[in-house]
Write an enzyme that holds these catalytic residues in place. Structure first.
Site, PDB file in Angstrom:
ATOM      1  N   SER A  17      36.929  38.116  50.245  1.00 47.51           N
ATOM      2  CA  SER A  17      36.745  36.990  50.157  1.00 47.51           C
ATOM      3  C   SER A  17      38.273  36.400  49.805  1.00 47.51           C
ATOM      4  O   SER A  17      39.356  37.113  49.591  1.00 47.51           O
ATOM      5  CB  SER A  17      35.846  36.298  49.167  1.00 47.51           C
ATOM      6  N   TYR A 154      44.355  34.622  31.524  1.00 45.90           N
ATOM      7  CA  TYR A 154      44.632  34.848  32.861  1.00 45.90           C
ATOM      8  C   TYR A 154      46.316  34.638  32.756  1.00 45.90           C
ATOM      9  O   TYR A 154      46.959  35.331  33.702  1.00 45.90           O
ATOM     10  CB  TYR A 154      44.010  33.573  33.681  1.00 45.90           C
TER      11      TYR A 154
HETATM   12  P1  NAD Z   1      38.470  35.525  45.039  1.00 47.08           P
HETATM   13  O1  NAD Z   1      37.572  35.431  43.743  1.00 47.08           O
HETATM   14  O2  NAD Z   1      37.962  34.479  46.299  1.00 47.08           O
HETATM   15  O3  NAD Z   1      38.377  37.067  45.603  1.00 47.08           O
HETATM   16  C1  NAD Z   1      38.656  38.063  44.709  1.00 47.08           C
HETATM   17  C2  NAD Z   1      38.325  39.129  45.432  1.00 47.08           C
HETATM   18  O4  NAD Z   1      38.484  40.302  44.473  1.00 47.08           O
HETATM   19  C3  NAD Z   1      37.101  39.275  45.976  1.00 47.08           C
HETATM   20  O5  NAD Z   1      37.114  40.219  47.117  1.00 47.08           O
HETATM   21  C4  NAD Z   1      36.275  40.318  44.681  1.00 47.08           C
HETATM   22  O6  NAD Z   1      35.420  41.060  45.334  1.00 47.08           O
HETATM   23  C5  NAD Z   1      37.641  41.001  44.331  1.00 47.08           C
HETATM   24  N1  NAD Z   1      37.341  41.568  42.775  1.00 47.08           N
HETATM   25  C6  NAD Z   1      37.377  40.940  41.930  1.00 47.08           C
HETATM   26  N2  NAD Z   1      37.378  41.858  40.759  1.00 47.08           N
HETATM   27  C7  NAD Z   1      37.213  43.105  41.535  1.00 47.08           C
HETATM   28  C8  NAD Z   1      37.297  44.527  40.966  1.00 47.08           C
HETATM   29  N3  NAD Z   1      37.056  44.809  39.598  1.00 47.08           N
HETATM   30  N4  NAD Z   1      37.273  45.515  41.788  1.00 47.08           N
HETATM   31  C9  NAD Z   1      37.455  45.255  43.148  1.00 47.08           C
HETATM   32  N5  NAD Z   1      37.540  43.979  43.615  1.00 47.08           N
HETATM   33  C10 NAD Z   1      37.613  42.889  42.782  1.00 47.08           C
HETATM   34  O7  NAD Z   1      39.826  35.234  44.655  1.00 47.08           O
HETATM   35  P2  NAD Z   1      41.090  34.251  45.078  1.00 47.08           P
HETATM   36  O8  NAD Z   1      41.161  32.945  44.625  1.00 47.08           O
HETATM   37  O9  NAD Z   1      41.199  34.798  46.620  1.00 47.08           O
HETATM   38  O10 NAD Z   1      42.443  34.944  44.305  1.00 47.08           O
HETATM   39  C11 NAD Z   1      43.108  36.345  44.869  1.00 47.08           C
HETATM   40  C12 NAD Z   1      44.340  36.591  43.968  1.00 47.08           C
HETATM   41  O11 NAD Z   1      44.992  35.124  44.113  1.00 47.08           O
HETATM   42  C13 NAD Z   1      43.777  36.630  42.335  1.00 47.08           C
HETATM   43  O12 NAD Z   1      44.674  37.725  41.680  1.00 47.08           O
HETATM   44  C14 NAD Z   1      44.211  35.310  41.663  1.00 47.08           C
HETATM   45  O13 NAD Z   1      44.380  35.276  40.585  1.00 47.08           O
HETATM   46  C15 NAD Z   1      45.071  34.889  42.574  1.00 47.08           C
HETATM   47  N6  NAD Z   1      45.608  33.425  42.778  1.00 47.08           N
HETATM   48  C16 NAD Z   1      44.546  32.825  43.209  1.00 47.08           C
HETATM   49  C17 NAD Z   1      44.780  31.278  43.365  1.00 47.08           C
HETATM   50  C18 NAD Z   1      43.645  30.388  43.724  1.00 47.08           C
HETATM   51  O14 NAD Z   1      43.930  28.932  43.587  1.00 47.08           O
HETATM   52  N7  NAD Z   1      42.794  30.594  44.585  1.00 47.08           N
HETATM   53  C19 NAD Z   1      46.094  30.698  42.622  1.00 47.08           C
HETATM   54  C20 NAD Z   1      46.965  31.668  41.998  1.00 47.08           C
HETATM   55  C21 NAD Z   1      46.690  32.911  42.174  1.00 47.08           C
END
Ligand code: NAD
Length: 263
Positions: A17, A154
């Protein structure tokens, strides 16, 4: 622009996702073979099916916060050949006051957001160095340099990812391997959309107005005053994963719309 990654093998963690799935899609469209990962096999299978029209995609379900699952994951990855591009994307976050976060929760943050990347990089980086070719991308966050008071564990974990990336980049000196971190800001994923829609409904506001107010009140330094799209973040990662970015090493690339107010 041709990103020159045809038939390269890419691993993108947490790619069922959000940003990870977006990265997997762009890399596939650029001709890379991509291994997607998430914790649930059903979800991994469904994403493999969804992305298969874009290229050669394989799925390996594993909870990469756990050592034994990570070891099994690495074994399965090796069956597909040598990894050219490793994107340590998976991560967790929660909004919680500092004094309510337990030791166990701190450890979970580290296992999930940092150690998962440490383990995979320890496995895949040596072969990149031997082959004198490879890319490691660690998805950190703007919060890693601008810590958030309601998300301190975080923020600390993302600061660690930035430091980890720079440290690892030092070990690539004189090679064609690079290690960089990418710092997204607020990005419009399914998870974020669900949260914002719920919060807007609670305040009886339409989503567009709620989002505008959110940036005005909570992210006044954002220059774009909107969420980044998954594609915007994924395109940045794809460029850094490409041989074209060979002079970018040890950097912390921001994709945060200018939230961090420094040059
Ligand atoms: P999301 O929650 O939409 O997706 C996270 C994904 O990680 C999913 O596919 C989930 O199944 C997987 N996941 C979580 N824990 C897991 C585990 N233990 N083992 C295997 N898979 C695991 O997250 P996102 O918002 O797309 O974030 C992705 C990255 O970007 C993260 O590292 C997040 O910290 C970073 N990020 C996101 C944002 C934002 O606004 N969305 C901002 C800054 C940084």
């Amino acid at each position: 622009m041709d990103l020159q990654m045809k038939n390269k093998l890419a691993v993108v963690t947490g790619s069922t996702s959000g940003i990870g799935k977006g990265i997997a899609e762009v890399l596939l469209k650029e001709g890379a073979n991509v291994i997607v990962n998430g914790r649930s096999k059903e979800r991994v299978d469904s994403v493999v099916k969804e992305l298969s029209s874009f290229g050669e995609v394989y799925g390996i379900a594993a909870d990469l916060s756990l050592q034994h699952e990570s070891e099994r994951f690495v074994e399965e990855v090796h069956k597909h050949g040598a990894v050219d591009i490793l994107v340590n994307n998976m991560g967790m976050f929660e909004v919680k006051p500092f004094d309510q976060v337990t030791d166990e929760e701190w450890m979970t943050y580290f296992q999930t957001n940092v150690i998962s990347a440490v383990r995979l990089t320890r496995n895949f980086l040596p072969s990149m160095l031997e082959r004198n070719s490879g890319r490691v991308l660690n998805i950190a966050s703007e919060a890693g340099v601008k810590p958030l008071s309601q998300m301190i564990p975080y923020s600390v974990s993302k600061g660690a990812m930035i430091s980890l990336s720079r440290g690892l980049a030092e070990t690539t000196k004189g090679t064609n391997v690079t290690v960089n971190s990418v710092l997204p800001g607020p990005t419009w994923t399914e998870g974020v959309a669900g949260f914002m829609k719920g919060a807007a409904a609670e305040e009886n506001k339409d989503l567009e107005q709620f989002t505008k107010d959110y940036f005005k009140d909570n992210e006044p330094t954002s220059l774009i005053q909107r969420f980044a799209t998954v594609e915007e973040v994924a395109n940045t990662v794809a460029y850094l994963a490409s041989p074209l970015s060979s002079a970018i090493n040890g950097s912390a690339q921001r994709v945060e719309g200018g939230i961090i107010r420094s040059v």
